[in-house]
Write an enzyme that holds these catalytic residues in place. Structure first.
Site, PDB file in Angstrom:
ATOM      1  N   PRO A  11      -1.980 -27.805 -40.862  1.00 19.09           N
ATOM      2  CG  PRO A  11      -2.196 -25.595 -41.527  1.00 19.09           C
ATOM      3  CD  PRO A  11      -1.196 -26.565 -40.968  1.00 19.09           C
ATOM      4  CG  ASN A  12      -7.219 -27.228 -43.336  1.00 19.22           C
ATOM      5  OD1 ASN A  12      -8.195 -27.238 -42.586  1.00 19.22           O
ATOM      6  ND2 ASN A  12      -6.676 -26.096 -43.755  1.00 19.22           N
ATOM      7  NE  ARG A  19     -14.356 -31.967 -46.312  1.00 16.15           N
ATOM      8  CZ  ARG A  19     -14.375 -31.277 -45.190  1.00 16.15           C
ATOM      9  NH1 ARG A  19     -13.941 -30.045 -45.168  1.00 16.15           N
ATOM     10  NH2 ARG A  19     -14.851 -31.816 -44.090  1.00 16.15           N
ATOM     11  CE1 TYR A  24      -3.185 -31.083 -51.234  1.00 12.32           C
ATOM     12  CE2 TYR A  24      -5.540 -30.687 -50.971  1.00 12.32           C
ATOM     13  CZ  TYR A  24      -4.252 -30.211 -51.109  1.00 12.32           C
ATOM     14  OH  TYR A  24      -4.025 -28.861 -51.127  1.00 12.32           O
ATOM     15  CG  ASN A  76       2.424 -31.656 -45.849  1.00 14.37           C
ATOM     16  OD1 ASN A  76       2.343 -30.428 -46.025  1.00 14.37           O
ATOM     17  ND2 ASN A  76       1.718 -32.524 -46.553  1.00 14.37           N
ATOM     18  CB  ALA A  79      -2.040 -23.338 -45.833  1.00 14.06           C
ATOM     19  CD  GLU A 100       8.993 -27.555 -48.580  1.00 10.60           C
ATOM     20  OE1 GLU A 100      10.040 -27.479 -49.258  1.00 10.60           O
ATOM     21  OE2 GLU A 100       8.112 -26.684 -48.597  1.00 10.60           O
ATOM     22  CG  HIS A 102       4.612 -29.912 -50.045  1.00  8.18           C
ATOM     23  ND1 HIS A 102       3.827 -29.289 -49.093  1.00  8.18           N
ATOM     24  CD2 HIS A 102       5.773 -29.237 -50.090  1.00  8.18           C
ATOM     25  CE1 HIS A 102       4.506 -28.267 -48.595  1.00  8.18           C
ATOM     26  NE2 HIS A 102       5.687 -28.222 -49.169  1.00  8.18           N
ATOM     27  NE  ARG A 109      -2.439 -27.509 -55.642  1.00  7.40           N
ATOM     28  CZ  ARG A 109      -2.890 -27.698 -54.395  1.00  7.40           C
ATOM     29  NH1 ARG A 109      -2.098 -28.280 -53.502  1.00  7.40           N
ATOM     30  NH2 ARG A 109      -4.098 -27.325 -54.059  1.00  7.40           N
TER      31      ARG A 109
END
Ligand code: CA2
Length: 144
Positions: A11-12, A19, A24, A76, A79, A100, A102, A109
């Site tokens: 997601p996203n 943004r 990112y 990835n 969330a 995995e 990222h 974070r």
């Protein structure tokens, strides 16, 4: 048949490059996919890159990776990394190496990003190298 690596984004991640570039980066997901495809071609393999905002799509695609004989999956999960028992179970079920990935390093974070249901089932994790995390993960998938 060419060796295929599935690259699944959650997601996203379709918003990448638009943004929060300080976290990112400025690359879009299309930029990352293009770089992966170019590197895959050099290595003589194929990548199948997908993105969905829906958890069930990611579960279905993990099953599809297994059913179609993919060599490995770069995931990835966005969330869902921090929430999804369904993705954890799917990774365990398919018995394929899942790496995995990222862009950021979740451990530097917020506390809620420190737990990964994906990492608990994955072969390994590459995190914190921005868009390069995906290219490092592709190389890693091919030494397995
Ligand atoms: O660092 C990563 O790759 C993450 O998987 C990104 C997820 C985050 O929830 C994970 O903790 C770490 C968020 C992806 C959201 O992507 C955006 C892209 C552009 C603008 C806003 C969000």
């Amino acid at each position: 048949m060419a060796t295929t690596i599935f690259v699944l984004n959650g997601p996203n991640l379709n918003l990448l490059g638009t943004r929060e570039p300080e976290i990112y980066g400025r690359d879009t997901l299309a930029d990352i996919d293009a770089r992966l495809a170019a590197r895959a071609e050099e290595l003589g393999v194929a990548v199948d890159c997908r993105q969905s905002n829906h958890e069930g799509d990611l579960v279905d695609w993990l099953h599809e990776a297994r059913a179609t004989g993919a060599k490995a999956v770069l995931l990835n999960a966005g969330a869902y990394t921090h929430t999804s028992v369904a993705l954890h179970d799917a990774i365990k079920a398919i018995q394929l190496p899942v790496i995995e990935v990222h862009l950021s390093n979740p451990h530097t974070r917020e506390e809620f990003r420190h737990k990964s249901y994906i990492g608990m089932a994955a072969k390994g994790t590459i995190a914190g190298f921005g868009a390069k995390s995906y290219l490092i993960a592709l190389d890693a998938a091919l030494i397995l």
